[in-house]
Design a protein around this motif. Sequence first.
Motif, PDB file in Angstrom:
ATOM      1  N   PRO A  17      27.369  -8.813  33.196  1.00 23.48           N
ATOM      2  CA  PRO A  17      26.092  -8.483  32.541  1.00 23.48           C
ATOM      3  C   PRO A  17      26.091  -8.926  31.070  1.00 23.48           C
ATOM      4  CG  PRO A  17      27.417  -6.501  32.862  1.00 23.48           C
ATOM      5  CD  PRO A  17      28.130  -7.616  33.557  1.00 23.48           C
ATOM      6  N   ASP A  18      24.897  -9.210  30.571  1.00 25.29           N
ATOM      7  CA  ASP A  18      24.750  -9.581  29.166  1.00 25.29           C
ATOM      8  C   ASP A  18      25.125  -8.394  28.280  1.00 25.29           C
ATOM      9  OD1 ASP A  18      23.829 -11.997  30.008  1.00 25.29           O
ATOM     10  OD2 ASP A  18      21.729 -11.622  29.511  1.00 25.29           O
ATOM     11  N   PHE A  19      25.680  -8.714  27.104  1.00 25.60           N
ATOM     12  CA  PHE A  19      26.121  -7.693  26.153  1.00 25.60           C
ATOM     13  C   PHE A  19      25.472  -7.985  24.800  1.00 25.60           C
ATOM     14  CE2 PHE A  19      29.369  -6.256  23.029  1.00 25.60           C
ATOM     15  CZ  PHE A  19      29.293  -4.900  23.282  1.00 25.60           C
ATOM     16  N   THR A  20      24.735  -7.029  24.253  1.00 25.94           N
ATOM     17  CA  THR A  20      24.015  -7.230  22.984  1.00 25.94           C
ATOM     18  C   THR A  20      24.554  -6.287  21.918  1.00 25.94           C
ATOM     19  OG1 THR A  20      22.005  -7.871  24.167  1.00 25.94           O
ATOM     20  CG2 THR A  20      21.756  -7.201  21.874  1.00 25.94           C
ATOM     21  N   THR A  30      23.366 -11.646  21.440  1.00 21.81           N
ATOM     22  CA  THR A  30      23.587 -11.364  22.859  1.00 21.81           C
ATOM     23  C   THR A  30      24.641 -12.318  23.396  1.00 21.81           C
ATOM     24  OG1 THR A  30      21.307 -10.621  23.122  1.00 21.81           O
ATOM     25  CG2 THR A  30      22.500 -11.218  25.124  1.00 21.81           C
ATOM     26  N   PHE A  31      25.635 -11.767  24.073  1.00 17.58           N
ATOM     27  CA  PHE A  31      26.692 -12.549  24.704  1.00 17.58           C
ATOM     28  C   PHE A  31      26.367 -12.681  26.187  1.00 17.58           C
ATOM     29  CE2 PHE A  31      28.608 -10.488  21.054  1.00 17.58           C
ATOM     30  CZ  PHE A  31      29.286 -11.537  20.454  1.00 17.58           C
ATOM     31  N   HIS A  32      26.309 -13.916  26.656  1.00 14.70           N
ATOM     32  CA  HIS A  32      26.063 -14.197  28.067  1.00 14.70           C
ATOM     33  C   HIS A  32      27.386 -14.578  28.726  1.00 14.70           C
ATOM     34  CE1 HIS A  32      21.737 -14.232  27.326  1.00 14.70           C
ATOM     35  NE2 HIS A  32      21.975 -15.002  26.277  1.00 14.70           N
ATOM     36  N   SER A  33      27.677 -13.974  29.865  1.00 15.56           N
ATOM     37  CA  SER A  33      28.908 -14.287  30.586  1.00 15.56           C
ATOM     38  C   SER A  33      28.642 -14.154  32.082  1.00 15.56           C
ATOM     39  CB  SER A  33      30.028 -13.338  30.145  1.00 15.56           C
ATOM     40  OG  SER A  33      29.715 -12.022  30.519  1.00 15.56           O
TER      41      SER A  33
END
Length: 103
Positions: free
Chosen positions: A48-51, A42-45
């Motif tokens: 919104p989070d992207f998994t 999961t990428f947090h930025s």
Amino acid sequence: VTSVRLGLGGRLGLNADHGTFSSKWSLFARYWNEFEGEYDVTFHSAGPDFTLTDDVSGSFGEVGGTVNVFGADDRFSAFLNLGVKFQDDYQSTEGSLGIRWRW
């Protein structure tokens, strides 16, 4: 990440003497089953989070071969490894080559 694999396979080998050098040859084949092969990151930025998820569970095959060459005076040696792992929607090909010369 958790991985649980069970494999079954075989290897055939041959040693040969060629006078000024010797060689070792081998071929192998394996059948694998991965029981826990679902991975995700999961990428947090600021948005919104992207998994991303990758499911590599199930059965796959592997075949390959190796050649090792050795000089009679122990100054030279070399190897070549080639292999392929495959599944219905996946294939990975790998190879390596190494040479050693001592003077």
